[in-house]
Scaffold this active site. Sequence first.
Site, PDB file in Angstrom:
ATOM      1  N   ASP A 263       0.758  -1.091  -0.116  1.00 37.33           N
ATOM      2  CA  ASP A 263      -0.032  -0.078  -0.152  1.00 37.33           C
ATOM      3  C   ASP A 263       0.758   1.386   0.023  1.00 37.33           C
ATOM      4  O   ASP A 263       2.212   1.049   0.328  1.00 37.33           O
ATOM      5  CB  ASP A 263      -0.942  -0.169   1.353  1.00 37.33           C
ATOM      6  CG  ASP A 263      -2.158   0.981   1.059  1.00 37.33           C
ATOM      7  OD1 ASP A 263      -1.962   1.838   0.161  1.00 37.33           O
ATOM      8  OD2 ASP A 263      -3.058   0.717   1.555  1.00 37.33           O
TER       9      ASP A 263
HETATM   10  C1  BGC Z   1      -4.959   3.183   0.204  1.00 32.40           C
HETATM   11  C2  BGC Z   1      -4.951   2.162  -1.003  1.00 32.40           C
HETATM   12  C3  BGC Z   1      -4.970   3.166  -2.180  1.00 32.40           C
HETATM   13  C4  BGC Z   1      -3.545   3.785  -2.162  1.00 32.40           C
HETATM   14  C5  BGC Z   1      -3.322   4.816  -3.303  1.00 32.40           C
HETATM   15  C6  BGC Z   1      -3.705   4.026   0.276  1.00 32.40           C
HETATM   16  O1  BGC Z   1      -3.925   5.107   1.077  1.00 32.40           O
HETATM   17  O2  BGC Z   1      -5.122   2.549   1.494  1.00 32.40           O
HETATM   18  O3  BGC Z   1      -6.258   1.663  -0.894  1.00 32.40           O
HETATM   19  O4  BGC Z   1      -5.133   2.258  -3.400  1.00 32.40           O
HETATM   20  O5  BGC Z   1      -3.511   4.918  -0.944  1.00 32.40           O
HETATM   21  O6  BGC Z   1      -4.009   6.021  -3.463  1.00 32.40           O
END
Ligand code: BGC
Length: 727
Positions: A263
Amino acid sequence: MKKIVWQLILGFTGIMMTGIANAQLVVKDKTREEKIRSLIGRMTLAEKVSLLHANSKFYVPGIERLGIREWALSDGPHGVRAEINRHNWAYAGWTNDSATCFPPGTALAATWNPKLAYQRGIVLGEEARFRKKDILLGPGINIIRSPLCGRNFEYMSEDPLLISKMAVAYIKALQSKDVAVSVKHWLANNQETHRDSVDVHMSERALREIYLPGFKASVTEGGAYTVMAAYNKFRGDWCSENEYLNREILRKEFGFKGVLMTDWAAAHSTIKAALTGLDLEMGTDKSDYNEWYFANPLISAVKEGKVPIAVVDEKVANILRVMMATNMFDEKKREKGKMNTPEHQQAAYNDAAEAAVLLQNNGNILPLDFKAIKSIAIIGDNATRRHCDGGLSSEIKSLYEITPLEAIRKKFGAAVKINFAQGYEKQSTFKEGSNTGQTSANKIDWKLIDEAVKVAKESEVVIVFGGLNHDFDTESSDKQNMDLPYGQDVLIREVAKANPNTVVVIIAGSPVKLSGIVQRVPAILWSWFGGMEAGNAVADLLSGKVNPSGKLPFTLPVSLDQSPAHALGNFPGRDLSVNYEEDILVGYRWFDTKKIVPQFPFGYGLSYTGFSINGFSADKASYGKDETIHAKCTIKNTGSRDGAEVVQLYISDPVCSVLRPEKELKAFEKVFLHAGETKTIELEVKVADLAFYNEEKKAWNVEAGEFVLQIGNSSRSISSSVTISVN
Ligand code: BGC
């Protein structure tokens, strides 16, 4: 124009059944694997490592001299997110990145219709390709463990089977369009509070029975090309460097040959992450990309012999394999994509129309006969609020979003006098990572209530559009409580006193407390965040053009303390650690086993017509452990309107050496029936799926003996049951 044409949907999604879409990524494809090896053989160490980390917010660099294009990633999961600047989080200001916005995850799951998940995957794949994206960051499939989790709206359900069915269909469809999914968040990201530091503990049995099945199905049945490691820790180790999760389970048990990415800013080390199976580092908060864990530090670790080159090669191979599977090396063959077509908008409408759950309809006040009604009061902030652009990473710059008031005005405004009153105002202010804006969101505004009461008195019928907004249902913070904010209970009470013909429409993506209103109003329709077609769908549901057929994908508790994690006091944990003491008793498994009566149960939802389920039988009285049970029943539409019912098959294991939940969902089917029509359906359950996970033996175990199969239209409305034995 937005009429649901079932035949069309079935035709559109028919290929899903034929299994044309991608099977699990395998290394048996010799030509592909040789090509991968040959490419790796021509790369320098620096080139290899360059593929293992981003060089901007959402892009990973390619290697031009080898014909490897850069990788473009985008959020997800219910639309293709607008373009973000390469090196900061501001939107790039493009004028061609407005997109189709679907109702988020819980709404999709509430349709109980995997064909719609498939249809959504097709649309998202086409729009992602049109935007030249290679990976769409979704679906989000974490278990809804607490009603408070801020991201519940993005996820799907408290039940692993419902999640699995929807996720597999979504993944197959999306990847059939040459776009990789990223199934998230691996694993146990069930709260946003301290999400980037909390250490999650649970029993092996809860892991196997509740938290893993959705991911397992996504990889082994859906063939997911990428998986996103969550922010949190699991049993003491970060998910992005967790030997047990990533090597043992994901790679060895599931046979995952795709890419495990972090993530955004979830990487914590170089050597440990590299050795435990992470492939791709995204979002690390350092402006010099060379300093990222999987950049220069990885090159040094290889040179110092701390990370074998074979480990790096394995990661590069995983990346190239996904690139090849999505036809990145064959642009001629590759899906070109399309954007914002009428079919895409129809798909968004279909989801919103099928997702709505009719919770209560005393005296059949719904549907409303707009031809006979002379005046109607529309009350509430959610009658006019747009939601597609909220929730943080899942926010969509929607091409348009029809609000309920706009749709009702357009469809019925010529014949019916519409009296609008604000009713309540949004008092919260969202600040990333904090839910403090929610604390002062309970002011009762009597001026607005008095205005609402006035229009309620002047109108024949009242519709209050209430619920939540993305100050509550959002990434990065949890809800503080389950209440309807902004004094809505008082507003609804006063309006219902002024006019008993009051219908409440709840717009929200996670459970809210309805105990303050269920006794006061005759009808409640839960219409979720409805995406770009929200207003059109809800207007058609209220008028009866569409018959509600959604079912709750989670239990709606009377109050928070009924809910397992809260009853046991282990949400959001203590000292940055949370132990899932409720174990396997998540959602209805807890309520049913503990005999707690919720406000509305899992799987529940009414219709404007009636259904009866009869003739439930199993094909045999006893089964061997590797057999399949073929159960049958007939379902009849006993009313005078066409409609759809979700037939749900639960099992229970009354005598077992370990505690089993009172019942567990094992199969379901959404059946469309014309008025008066009867259909026979068959549901299959593998005997192996009756097993529990035996912690001592570290294996799934079906104990010989009797099992009860129960058929019904909600977890608490069982029409009949059949006892079978397993030997
Ligand atoms: C989230 C993800 C997301 C990523 C990119 C993170 O903060 O948990 O679900 O895909 O950011 O935006």
